[in-house]
Write a protein that holds these residues in place. Structure first.
Motif, mmCIF file in Angstrom:
data_model
loop_
_atom_site.group_PDB
_atom_site.id
_atom_site.type_symbol
_atom_site.label_atom_id
_atom_site.label_comp_id
_atom_site.label_asym_id
_atom_site.label_seq_id
_atom_site.Cartn_x
_atom_site.Cartn_y
_atom_site.Cartn_z
ATOM 1 N N GLY A 59 6.935 47.042 -20.304
ATOM 2 C CA GLY A 59 7.923 46.038 -19.870
ATOM 3 C C GLY A 59 7.984 45.837 -18.372
ATOM 4 O O GLY A 59 9.003 45.392 -17.841
ATOM 5 N N CYS A 60 6.880 46.123 -17.658
ATOM 6 C CA CYS A 60 6.916 46.015 -16.197
ATOM 7 C C CYS A 60 6.795 44.551 -15.762
ATOM 8 O O CYS A 60 5.967 43.813 -16.287
ATOM 9 N N PRO A 61 7.621 44.131 -14.801
ATOM 10 C CA PRO A 61 7.576 42.732 -14.361
ATOM 11 C C PRO A 61 6.362 42.364 -13.504
ATOM 12 O O PRO A 61 6.110 41.176 -13.294
ATOM 13 N N GLU A 62 5.615 43.352 -13.036
ATOM 14 C CA GLU A 62 4.479 43.060 -12.148
ATOM 15 C C GLU A 62 3.279 42.561 -12.975
ATOM 16 O O GLU A 62 3.243 42.725 -14.185
ATOM 17 N N ASP A 63 2.289 41.984 -12.272
ATOM 18 C CA ASP A 63 1.179 41.359 -13.015
ATOM 19 C C ASP A 63 -0.185 42.018 -12.770
ATOM 20 O O ASP A 63 -1.215 41.361 -12.909
ATOM 21 N N CYS A 64 -0.211 43.296 -12.416
ATOM 22 C CA CYS A 64 -1.473 44.013 -12.167
ATOM 23 C C CYS A 64 -2.413 43.803 -13.367
ATOM 24 O O CYS A 64 -2.095 44.223 -14.481
ATOM 25 N N LYS A 65 -3.543 43.185 -13.117
ATOM 26 C CA LYS A 65 -4.386 42.693 -14.224
ATOM 27 C C LYS A 65 -5.038 43.796 -15.039
ATOM 28 O O LYS A 65 -5.562 43.560 -16.110
ATOM 29 N N TYR A 66 -5.051 45.000 -14.511
ATOM 30 C CA TYR A 66 -5.658 46.124 -15.235
ATOM 31 C C TYR A 66 -4.665 46.829 -16.136
ATOM 32 O O TYR A 66 -5.029 47.679 -16.925
ATOM 33 N N CYS A 67 -3.385 46.500 -16.017
ATOM 34 C CA CYS A 67 -2.367 47.429 -16.524
ATOM 35 C C CYS A 67 -1.802 47.067 -17.894
ATOM 36 O O CYS A 67 -1.268 45.976 -18.093
ATOM 37 N N PRO A 68 -1.896 48.030 -18.825
ATOM 38 C CA PRO A 68 -1.367 47.796 -20.171
ATOM 39 C C PRO A 68 0.169 47.739 -20.221
ATOM 40 O O PRO A 68 0.735 47.345 -21.238
ATOM 41 N N GLN A 69 0.829 48.116 -19.099
ATOM 42 C CA GLN A 69 2.294 48.183 -19.115
ATOM 43 C C GLN A 69 2.966 46.919 -18.575
ATOM 44 O O GLN A 69 4.193 46.810 -18.587
ATOM 45 N N SER A 70 2.163 45.972 -18.091
ATOM 46 C CA SER A 70 2.754 44.739 -17.598
ATOM 47 C C SER A 70 3.324 43.944 -18.774
ATOM 48 O O SER A 70 2.659 43.787 -19.801
ATOM 49 N N ALA A 71 4.537 43.422 -18.608
ATOM 50 C CA ALA A 71 5.185 42.649 -19.673
ATOM 51 C C ALA A 71 4.470 41.315 -19.888
ATOM 52 O O ALA A 71 4.709 40.634 -20.877
ATOM 53 N N ALA A 107 6.792 55.688 -13.704
ATOM 54 C CA ALA A 107 7.686 54.696 -14.302
ATOM 55 C C ALA A 107 7.133 53.287 -14.080
ATOM 56 O O ALA A 107 6.720 52.946 -12.979
ATOM 57 N N ALA A 108 7.158 52.484 -15.139
ATOM 58 C CA ALA A 108 6.645 51.109 -15.056
ATOM 59 C C ALA A 108 7.731 50.195 -14.490
ATOM 60 O O ALA A 108 8.308 49.365 -15.208
ATOM 61 N N TRP A 109 8.014 50.378 -13.232
ATOM 62 C CA TRP A 109 9.013 49.571 -12.526
ATOM 63 C C TRP A 109 8.367 48.851 -11.357
ATOM 64 O O TRP A 109 7.377 49.335 -10.794
ATOM 65 N N ARG A 110 8.988 47.742 -10.960
ATOM 66 C CA ARG A 110 8.599 47.144 -9.672
ATOM 67 C C ARG A 110 9.025 48.101 -8.563
ATOM 68 O O ARG A 110 8.341 48.308 -7.584
ATOM 69 N N THR A 174 2.112 39.778 -7.539
ATOM 70 C CA THR A 174 3.567 39.929 -7.447
ATOM 71 C C THR A 174 4.026 40.895 -6.353
ATOM 72 O O THR A 174 5.224 41.048 -6.135
ATOM 73 N N ARG A 175 3.100 41.609 -5.735
ATOM 74 C CA ARG A 175 3.435 42.409 -4.547
ATOM 75 C C ARG A 175 2.222 42.374 -3.616
ATOM 76 O O ARG A 175 1.093 42.309 -4.078
ATOM 77 N N THR A 176 2.489 42.387 -2.314
ATOM 78 C CA THR A 176 1.385 42.228 -1.366
ATOM 79 C C THR A 176 0.844 43.587 -0.932
ATOM 80 O O THR A 176 1.463 44.635 -1.162
HETATM 81 FE FE1 SF4 Z 1 1.518 47.284 -11.958
HETATM 82 FE FE2 SF4 Z 1 2.573 49.765 -12.093
HETATM 83 FE FE3 SF4 Z 1 3.741 47.718 -13.352
HETATM 84 FE FE4 SF4 Z 1 1.428 48.607 -14.231
HETATM 85 S S1 SF4 Z 1 3.320 49.734 -14.222
HETATM 86 S S2 SF4 Z 1 2.028 46.449 -13.991
HETATM 87 S S3 SF4 Z 1 0.433 49.220 -12.321
HETATM 88 S S4 SF4 Z 1 3.485 47.941 -11.146
#
Ligand code: SF4
Ligand code: SAM
Ligand code: DTB
Length: 320
Positions: A59-71, A107-110, A174-176
């Motif tokens: 449920g993470c709001p960020e958009d890291c393209k590798y990450c399975p935890q991005s919402a 933690a999957a947080w911004r 979503t973050r620089t």
């Molecule tokens: Fe990015 Fe971390 Fe969120 Fe994954 S958990 S989308 S790596 S900020």
């Protein structure tokens, strides 16, 4: 972008060009040089073991393209609330009994909200009281938050630069890069050790891998701990079908990291489950002296403890 980053207090001891020259050495020369640097600075038969626990998953709001935890992506990761203290302590105890010396909570947080930070502080206090080193990775920190973590007894904060400044925009919007450097500076100013590395195999070029390592080595001082992750391709993420990185290029990356950050612990991080033992052995030869230890990384598989114990025994590597 590059100049902006480099013109901070980075005195650019390691320009991307110089780092790239190391990558281009004949493989055997590179490995030999890395072993020499490694032996001059570390016990070559020792390895540091850190265990990971995802304390807040998905449920993470960020958009890291590798990450399975991005919402933003449809993956199999189920969104969970922050774990209860007792669950965290149970996991830390098990990690300790298995021989890990550091417990890392992710933690999957911004970034953490104040009440979330308070909960994590209690986890840090209690894990520390069990006699383990503590590490957390909670995303970006605001002014004052690193000091609170330090007060709770935090030893390491993990926050990766992930890739080179030039390639970064292809992976995260979503973050620089500068946001990341700002968080690292807060951590450093609070007197907490820095764990900072990146991911390779995202589709970046060799020059961009050199760019990442240059950024890391020019942090002043360099990170105490440098995790080098190989992309774990997770179904549903935008990078699920990116081409594999050649294993020897991965080993070169480790060797170059060792040479330019001689005192740091270089961690052979995500991607070991997909890696033959022979490749891992060459990574240790190239100067990796730390691993994530335990059956899970955050949401993906890591080698079984028994398999890692057997590998360490075959290579005569010890953790104490
Ligand atoms: Fe990015 Fe971390 Fe969120 Fe994954 S958990 S989308 S790596 S900020
Ligand atoms: N959410 C926090 C943050 O990103 O700031 C902390 C946790 S985040 C999962 C920590 C690191 O894990 C990322 O910076 C990235 O380097 C690594 N990572 C995430 N997904 C990965 C994957 N699929 N393969 C390899 N490494 C990965
Ligand atoms: C780091 O550099 N690698 C770890 C740790 N820091 C937090 C995380 C790897 C995550 C791999 C994908 C997953 O399991 O979700």
């Amino acid at each position: 972008m590059d100049t902006l980053v480099v013109s901070r207090k980075n005195t650019s001891t390691w320009s991307t060009k110089k780092v790239l020259e190391l990558f281009q050495l004949p493989f055997m020369d590179l490995l030999y040089q890395a072993q020499q640097v490694h032996r001059a600075n570390h016990d070559p038969n020792k390895i540091q073991l850190s265990s990971l626990l995802s304390i807040k998953t998905g449920g993470c709001p960020e958009d890291c393209k590798y990450c399975p935890q991005s919402a933003r992506y449809e993956t199999e990761v189920e969104r969970e609330r922050l774990l209860a203290l007792q669950e965290v302590l149970k996991s830390a105890q098990a990690a300790k009994e298995n021989g890990a010396t550091r417990f890392c909570m992710g933690a999957a947080w911004r970034g953490p909200k104040e009440h979330q930070l308070e909960d994590v502080m209690e986890m840090i206090r209690q894990v520390k009281a069990m006699g383990m080193e503590t590490c957390v990775t909670l995303g970006m920190l605001k002014e004052g938050q690193a000091e609170k973590l330090k007060e709770a007894g935090l030893d390491y904060y993990n926050h990766n630069l992930d890739t080179s400044p030039e390639f970064y925009g292809e992976i995260i919007t979503t973050r620089t890069y500068q946001d990341r450097l700002d968080t690292l500076e807060r951590v450093r100013n609070a007197g907490i050790n820095i764990c900072c590395g990146g991911i390779v195999g995202l589709g970046e070029s060799r020059a961009q891998r050199a760019g990442l390592l240059s950024q890391l080595a020019n942090l002043n001082p360099p990170p105490e701990s440098v995790p080098i992750n190989q992309l774990v391709k997770v179904s549903g993420t935008p990078l699920e079908e990116v081409d594999d990185l050649d294993p020897f290029e991965f080993i070169r990356t480790i060797a170059v990291a060792r040479i330019i950050m001689p005192k740091s612990h270089v961690r052979l991080s995500a991607g070991r489950e997909q890696m033959p033992e022979s490749t891992q052995a060459l990574c240790f030869m190239a100067g990796a002296n730390s691993i994530f230890y335990g059956e899970e990384l955050l949401t993906t598989a890591n080698p079984r403890i028994e398999a890692d114990k057997a590998l360490m025994s075959k290579l005569d590597l010890s953790s104490k």
